[in-house]
Design an enzyme around this catalytic site. Structure first.
Site, short mmCIF file in Angstrom:
data_model
loop_
_atom_site.label_atom_id
_atom_site.label_comp_id
_atom_site.label_asym_id
_atom_site.label_seq_id
_atom_site.Cartn_x
_atom_site.Cartn_y
_atom_site.Cartn_z
N HIS A 269 28.09 -15.72 25.05
CA HIS A 269 28.10 -14.29 24.67
C HIS A 269 27.67 -14.21 23.21
O HIS A 269 28.47 -14.37 22.30
CB HIS A 269 29.52 -13.72 24.87
CG HIS A 269 29.63 -12.25 24.60
ND1 HIS A 269 30.60 -11.46 25.19
CD2 HIS A 269 28.92 -11.41 23.81
CE1 HIS A 269 30.48 -10.21 24.77
NE2 HIS A 269 29.47 -10.16 23.92
N HIS B 272 24.64 -12.12 20.86
CA HIS B 272 23.51 -11.19 20.71
C HIS B 272 22.64 -11.74 19.58
O HIS B 272 23.11 -11.86 18.45
CB HIS B 272 24.01 -9.79 20.34
CG HIS B 272 24.99 -9.23 21.33
ND1 HIS B 272 24.61 -8.37 22.34
CD2 HIS B 272 26.33 -9.41 21.49
CE1 HIS B 272 25.67 -8.03 23.06
NE2 HIS B 272 26.73 -8.65 22.57
N HIS C 289 28.99 -6.23 29.72
CA HIS C 289 30.14 -5.96 28.88
C HIS C 289 31.04 -4.95 29.60
O HIS C 289 30.54 -3.93 30.11
CB HIS C 289 29.71 -5.33 27.56
CG HIS C 289 29.06 -6.27 26.58
ND1 HIS C 289 28.01 -7.07 26.91
CD2 HIS C 289 29.35 -6.51 25.28
CE1 HIS C 289 27.67 -7.78 25.83
NE2 HIS C 289 28.47 -7.46 24.82
N GLU D 142 36.07 -3.98 26.88
CA GLU D 142 36.20 -4.27 25.44
C GLU D 142 36.96 -3.09 24.85
O GLU D 142 38.08 -3.23 24.39
CB GLU D 142 34.80 -4.43 24.82
CG GLU D 142 34.81 -4.71 23.31
CD GLU D 142 33.40 -4.74 22.70
OE1 GLU D 142 32.45 -4.21 23.33
OE2 GLU D 142 33.25 -5.29 21.58
N ASP E 215 29.74 -13.52 19.83
CA ASP E 215 29.29 -12.13 19.95
C ASP E 215 28.20 -11.80 18.92
O ASP E 215 27.02 -11.89 19.23
CB ASP E 215 30.48 -11.16 19.84
CG ASP E 215 30.26 -9.83 20.54
OD1 ASP E 215 29.21 -9.65 21.20
OD2 ASP E 215 31.15 -8.97 20.47
N ASP E 216 28.60 -11.41 17.71
CA ASP E 216 27.66 -11.06 16.63
C ASP E 216 28.12 -11.77 15.35
O ASP E 216 28.70 -11.14 14.47
CB ASP E 216 27.65 -9.55 16.41
CG ASP E 216 27.26 -8.79 17.68
OD1 ASP E 216 26.06 -8.73 17.97
OD2 ASP E 216 28.16 -8.29 18.37
N1 HPA Z 1 29.78 -4.72 22.35
C1 HPA Z 1 28.88 -3.88 22.85
N2 HPA Z 1 27.61 -3.89 22.49
C2 HPA Z 1 27.19 -4.80 21.60
C3 HPA Z 1 28.07 -5.69 21.05
C4 HPA Z 1 29.43 -5.67 21.45
O1 HPA Z 1 30.30 -6.44 21.02
N3 HPA Z 1 27.34 -6.44 20.19
C5 HPA Z 1 26.06 -6.02 20.25
N4 HPA Z 1 25.97 -5.00 21.10
ZN ZN Z 2 28.74 -8.48 22.98
#
Ligand code: HPA
Ligand code: ZN
Length: 334
Positions: free
Chosen positions: A16, A18, A196, A199, A277-278
């Site tokens: 996961h 991006h 996703h 969350e 994630d990021d």
């Molecule tokens: N959630 C949803 N969209 C996203 C995320 C995330 O954590 N990171 C980049 N786009």
């Molecule tokens: Zn994500």
């Protein structure tokens, strides 16, 4: 061995991630200068100071702003190489990478520029850093379905480079079920599906991802715990969850790392993995995510090994490659 060293040496997969979320402030400013894109921040400390998010939407606003510096094929190539360099240094042996094509095509950057740059980075990165990879096209759930359909048309010209489609961006008010036809079409082309869900959105969105999108993995999925029957079912079928502890902390999904549901998800028998994630925005790459969770939740070495095993088991590698990596995890540190 300290827990830091144990995690650092542990072979793992990242599922996961991006690629646009790996844009470090230094690279954002450098690409902004090179491409003549004026950013509202003069230096990296001003930019880092902006990384103070109350929720997913505040993060997404900054994240999409950051993507504006990515214009040329070489920008996407450099971004991908920088990620794989760091991933390799953290003993990530395999990465399944998301990209947000619509964040670029909506600004006039051609789909081909984006995928060619990322693809060249993945191929070179594998040679140079020994990290294998798969590529996943994410649709932006807060943009029109017609736009996603057009992106899928373009992506199908590059069918061979993609393993799956995904779904990301602003979750609440954008239920997965809206994308059922789009995902069905992608799956007819042999693409796998991930999405996703759970969350910020409810457990019901997790259910839709499974029942209406035919997903092979849930990205995040924390809120599944609100629905005991769904948890039971997803535990039984071994549905993987790609959990992102530091992301959840930074976006206010959990107030404190000690409150993170990762241990509860494991206790419920769910197949949990740990991911970043990021990472440029959330304060850490994959090892920092393992460490933050391990420290706050008191995870022992066998639990960490289990998370790494899960990361390979839940990957889209073939069965022989999975077995090979899992054997390496089994013998690690013993
Ligand atoms: N959630 C949803 N969209 C996203 C995320 C995330 O954590 N990171 C980049 N786009
Ligand atoms: Zn994500």
């Amino acid at each position: 061995m300290t827990i830091e060293r144990f995690i650092a040496g542990l072979p793992k997969a990242e599922l996961h991630l991006h690629i646009e979320g790996t844009l470090e402030p230094e690279m954002a400013l450098a690409l902004g200068r090179r491409n003549g894109v004026v950013l509202p921040w003069a230096n990296t400390s001003e930019l880092r100071a902006a990384y103070d998010f109350a929720n997913l939407q505040e993060f997404l606003d900054l994240y999409y702003h950051g993507t504006r510096v990515l214009i040329e094929e070489r920008d996407f190539h450099e971004l991908t190489m920088a990620y794989l360099r760091r991933a390799g240094a953290q003993n990530v042996r395999h990465a399944e990478v998301f990209f947000d094509a619509q964040a670029h095509t909506a600004r006039g950057v051609p789909f081909a520029t984006v995928i060619d740059g990322i693809w060249r980075g993945l191929r070179e990165g594998e040679q140079e850093f020994g990290v294998s990879s798969r590529l996943i096209l994410c649709f932006l759930r807060d943009r029109p379905i017609a736009e996603a359909e057009e992106i899928l048309d373009q992506a199908l010209e590059y069918r061979d480079r993609l393993v799956a489609v995904g779904l990301d961006s602003a979750e609440v008010g954008n239920p997965p079920g809206k994308f059922a036809d789009l995902f069905a079409r992608a799956r007819r082309w042999g693409l796998l599906a991930v999405a996703h869900a759970g969350e910020e959105g409810p457990a019901e969105y997790v259910r839709q991802v499974v029942e209406r999108l035919g997903a092979s993995r849930i990205d995040h999925g924390n809120r599944v715990l609100d629905d005991a029957a769904l948890v039971h079912k997803l535990a039984r079928v071994g549905m993987p969850f790609t959990v992102c502890p530091l992301s959840n902390l930074r976006l206010g999904v959990v107030a404190r790392m000690a409150d993170h549901p990762l241990q509860r998800m494991l206790d419920a028998g769910l197949l949990v993995t740990v991911n970043s994630d990021d990472p440029a925005y959330f304060g850490g790459y994959v090892n920092e995510n393992y460490l933050a969770a391990a420290v706050a939740l008191g995870l022992d070495e066998e639990t960490l090994r289990g998370l790494a095993r899960n990361s390979f088991a839940a990957s889209f590698l073939d069965e022989a490659a999975k077995r090979n990596y899992i054997a390496k995890v089994d013998s690690y540190g013993t």
